[in-house]
Design an enzyme around this catalytic site. Sequence first.
Site, PDB file in Angstrom:
ATOM      1  N   TYR A 282      28.904 -16.776 -40.183  1.00 34.82           N
ATOM      2  CA  TYR A 282      30.256 -17.154 -40.993  1.00 34.82           C
ATOM      3  C   TYR A 282      30.883 -16.046 -42.325  1.00 34.82           C
ATOM      4  CZ  TYR A 282      33.196 -19.538 -44.911  1.00 34.82           C
ATOM      5  OH  TYR A 282      33.615 -20.564 -45.755  1.00 34.82           O
ATOM      6  N   ASP A 283      29.773 -14.997 -42.555  1.00 36.53           N
ATOM      7  CA  ASP A 283      30.447 -14.031 -43.278  1.00 36.53           C
ATOM      8  C   ASP A 283      30.606 -12.959 -42.062  1.00 36.53           C
ATOM      9  OD1 ASP A 283      28.937 -15.798 -44.709  1.00 36.53           O
ATOM     10  OD2 ASP A 283      27.525 -13.666 -45.856  1.00 36.53           O
TER      11      ASP A 283
ATOM     12  N   LYS B 253      34.590 -14.243 -40.492  1.00 31.11           N
ATOM     13  CA  LYS B 253      35.473 -14.436 -41.356  1.00 31.11           C
ATOM     14  C   LYS B 253      35.325 -12.594 -41.451  1.00 31.11           C
ATOM     15  CE  LYS B 253      36.217 -18.488 -43.350  1.00 31.11           C
ATOM     16  NZ  LYS B 253      37.253 -19.261 -42.853  1.00 31.11           N
TER      17      LYS B 253
ATOM     18  N   ASN C 174      34.713 -20.272 -54.377  1.00 32.50           N
ATOM     19  CA  ASN C 174      34.016 -21.445 -54.686  1.00 32.50           C
ATOM     20  C   ASN C 174      35.363 -22.837 -54.904  1.00 32.50           C
ATOM     21  OD1 ASN C 174      31.892 -20.801 -53.270  1.00 32.50           O
ATOM     22  ND2 ASN C 174      30.612 -21.838 -54.583  1.00 32.50           N
TER      23      ASN C 174
ATOM     24  N   PRO D 146      24.118 -15.067 -52.395  1.00 30.29           N
ATOM     25  CA  PRO D 146      24.127 -14.264 -53.965  1.00 30.29           C
ATOM     26  C   PRO D 146      24.146 -14.490 -54.600  1.00 30.29           C
ATOM     27  CG  PRO D 146      26.206 -15.425 -52.368  1.00 30.29           C
ATOM     28  CD  PRO D 146      24.710 -15.768 -51.603  1.00 30.29           C
TER      29      PRO D 146
END
Length: 352
Positions: A151-152, A155, A180, A280
């Site tokens: 995902y990270d 993106k 979020n 995180p």
Amino acid sequence: MTTTPSPKRILVTGGAGFLGSHLCERLLAEGQQVVCLDNFSSGSPHNIAALLGHPAFSLLQQDVVDPIGLLQVDQIYNLACTASPQLYQRNPVQTLKTNVLGAMQVLDLALRCHARVLQASTSEVYGDPLVHPQPEGYLGNVNPIGPRACYDEGKRCAETLFADYHRQHGLSIKIVRIFNTYGPRMLPGDGRVISSFFAHAQQGTGMAIYGDGSQTRSFCYVSDMVDGLLRMMNSDVTITGPLNLGNPEEIDVLSLARKIAALAGSAAAPVFSPRQPDDPRQRKPDISLAWQQLGWAPQVSLDHGLSQTYAQLQRTAAPATDTGPDPGADALLRGHPGLPIFAESAASTARA
Ligand code: NAD
């Protein structure tokens, strides 16, 4: 309120998801024509049920990694990508393909149509940040081989593609890093923190907290986010981003769990498990650029947004992702007339 001068034909990829369905709704309310592209991997026809009969709304059921045969669009919002870590980690290769190959399909379509294109990027590009709060100039602390990397890094690569199409081809791009976001239509129990806590509170089961609950998050209500996306899309051509959108009001996860339990009148207590890899520790957007360039700042407080979300959860019993095919969803799609604005080659993929 943001207004656009004349009706535009707008593609929203991932338009049947949580954020996408709110965006489609808002665009239609502003008089635009909307094409929603979705493969329903994490979105649901229920999210767009109220839009399916709208004369300015069309649905294209396909994967974003496949060629998109639209003849003409003026703007594209690229939201297609499952956002829940629990769901996107189930098929990491597909997640990476969606982000990278999907971005290329969308960018090629934008080039063909001379359309403006907005990428829904994410605060996850900052990884487990070493700078707090996170400004756009911070380059991040991302593990390229961890379970969240599909995902990270997907993106991050999509941002690279957007920047390169802009530099190399002069394409009009907008990159937004979404922090979020929550609100009605989140999939109950999809593993995202707010939807999970609500699910646990309603079931009266323990509120699962990974780590000691001191990790912080900042939550933006969906109407604020949609407003930010529209402002960015319709901003001056020189504003390309990346630009943070999110609510800087920060809360630790344990306090959030207690707040949601109290709101739902639930006796569910926190249950602690080991911290998840690459989760995180803190997350808070620096939104000074959004304020400076778009005059945007969130308006909805966490307390108000949570009560709106809870009210919707009480009204609807949305289908869960893990229960297999949803016959109600199929019935919704059967009634949809298909797409009037398609190239011949793609018409066969459109839902009749
Ligand atoms: P979501 O999972 O509810 O919606 C994503 C939609 O994309 C779903 O309808 C899904 O079916 C569709 N999709 C996924 N893969 C696809 C593919 N290969 N082809 C076609 N459609 C596909 O997530 P969301 O919360 O609405 O997020 C929308 C976008 O915003 C995502 O790109 C996400 O990365 C980004 N974002 C969201 C948040 C958040 O907090 N909601 C935060 C940061 C970034």
